[in-house]
Design a protein around this motif. Structure first.
Motif, short mmCIF file in Angstrom:
data_model
loop_
_atom_site.label_atom_id
_atom_site.label_comp_id
_atom_site.label_asym_id
_atom_site.label_seq_id
_atom_site.Cartn_x
_atom_site.Cartn_y
_atom_site.Cartn_z
N ALA A 38 -5.90 4.55 -2.15
CA ALA A 38 -6.78 5.30 -2.81
C ALA A 38 -7.47 6.43 -2.40
N ALA A 39 -7.63 6.64 -1.25
CA ALA A 39 -8.15 7.75 -0.87
C ALA A 39 -7.32 9.09 -1.07
N LEU A 40 -5.80 8.65 -0.59
CA LEU A 40 -4.93 9.53 -0.98
C LEU A 40 -5.05 10.16 -2.58
N TYR A 41 -4.93 9.33 -3.29
CA TYR A 41 -5.14 9.71 -4.95
C TYR A 41 -6.55 10.31 -5.12
N SER A 42 -7.44 9.94 -4.50
CA SER A 42 -8.60 10.47 -4.59
C SER A 42 -8.58 12.06 -4.40
N TYR A 43 -8.12 12.25 -3.16
CA TYR A 43 -8.01 13.69 -2.79
C TYR A 43 -7.09 14.43 -3.56
N PHE A 54 0.82 14.37 -4.55
CA PHE A 54 1.28 13.13 -4.98
C PHE A 54 2.38 12.50 -4.52
N TRP A 55 3.08 13.25 -3.70
CA TRP A 55 4.26 12.45 -3.15
C TRP A 55 3.53 11.76 -1.52
N VAL A 56 2.53 12.44 -1.24
CA VAL A 56 2.32 11.51 0.09
C VAL A 56 1.77 10.05 -0.18
N PRO A 57 1.23 9.40 -1.08
CA PRO A 57 1.19 8.14 -1.28
C PRO A 57 2.43 7.63 -1.49
N VAL A 58 3.68 8.17 -1.74
CA VAL A 58 4.91 7.70 -1.96
C VAL A 58 5.32 7.41 -0.47
N LEU A 59 5.27 8.45 0.29
CA LEU A 59 5.88 8.37 1.80
C LEU A 59 4.93 7.41 2.53
N PHE A 60 3.83 7.17 2.21
CA PHE A 60 2.79 6.28 2.79
C PHE A 60 3.16 4.75 2.48
N SER A 61 3.50 4.27 1.15
CA SER A 61 4.08 3.18 0.83
C SER A 61 5.29 2.93 1.53
N ILE A 62 6.10 3.83 1.50
CA ILE A 62 7.29 3.60 2.24
C ILE A 62 7.28 3.12 3.87
N GLY A 137 4.96 2.45 -8.20
CA GLY A 137 3.87 3.02 -9.25
C GLY A 137 3.66 4.43 -8.45
N THR A 138 3.61 4.63 -7.22
CA THR A 138 3.28 5.95 -6.74
C THR A 138 4.38 6.91 -6.85
#
Length: 158
Positions: A38-43, A54-62, A137-138
């Motif tokens: 949520a914080a990554l998307y907010s930023y 927007f690719w950072v949350p993808v890597l984070f979820s992996i 989703g990300t």
């Protein structure tokens, strides 16, 4: 009680406590992971000129999926050791080989053998399926932003 019996009983207690701790920690880890996304998307949304964010949350979820799978794999190994070594010994069988020896004997599959590395049968009580859904989703959101399908957060065209 002999030193050997005391050692194996303490090892058993320690492994059980470690399993309980790992299972409790996975909930906190997932909770903070969702807050992190949520914080990554907010930023990312507040910086519309940088769709690469927007690719950072993808890597984070992996990373979350990989970490949780490793935690579950270790809980599975601990429970396997208790089931195969400690419980038969308590019932009057031969002495366990020891946790470290068990780990050396039970080789960990290589990373590229995902079907053997991930304990799929443990997912019914795991937060990993939620993270798989979050990953997709990300991933879709990152593709949509990168291709300009979501104009409010895409790079402005001159």
């Amino acid at each position: 009680m002999s030193k050997e019996e005391t050692f194996y009983l303490e090892e058993y207690k320690s492994l059980r406590q470690d399993m309980i701790s790992k299972l409790k920690d996975r909930l906190d880890y997932s909770r903070w992971g969702v807050i992190g996304i949520a914080a990554l998307y907010s930023y990312s949304i507040s910086n519309p000129g940088y769709p690469v964010l927007f690719w950072v949350p993808v890597l984070f979820s992996i990373l979350m999926i990989a970490h949780l799978n490793e935690e579950h794999r270790m809980v599975q190994k601990m429970s396997q050791y208790v089931e195969e070594q400690i419980e038969p010994w308590i019932a009057g069988g031969k002495a366990p080989e020891g946790w470290q020896q068990f780990l050396k004997r039970e080789k960990t599959p290589r990373w590229w053998l995902l079907s053997k590395r991930f304990p799929w049968h443990l997912w019914d009580w795991s937060p990993v399926p939620m993270w798989v859904v979050l990953f997709f989703g990300t991933f879709l959101a990152a593709i949509a932003v990168t291709r300009g399908l979501i104009p409010s957060v895409s790079v402005p065209k001159c």
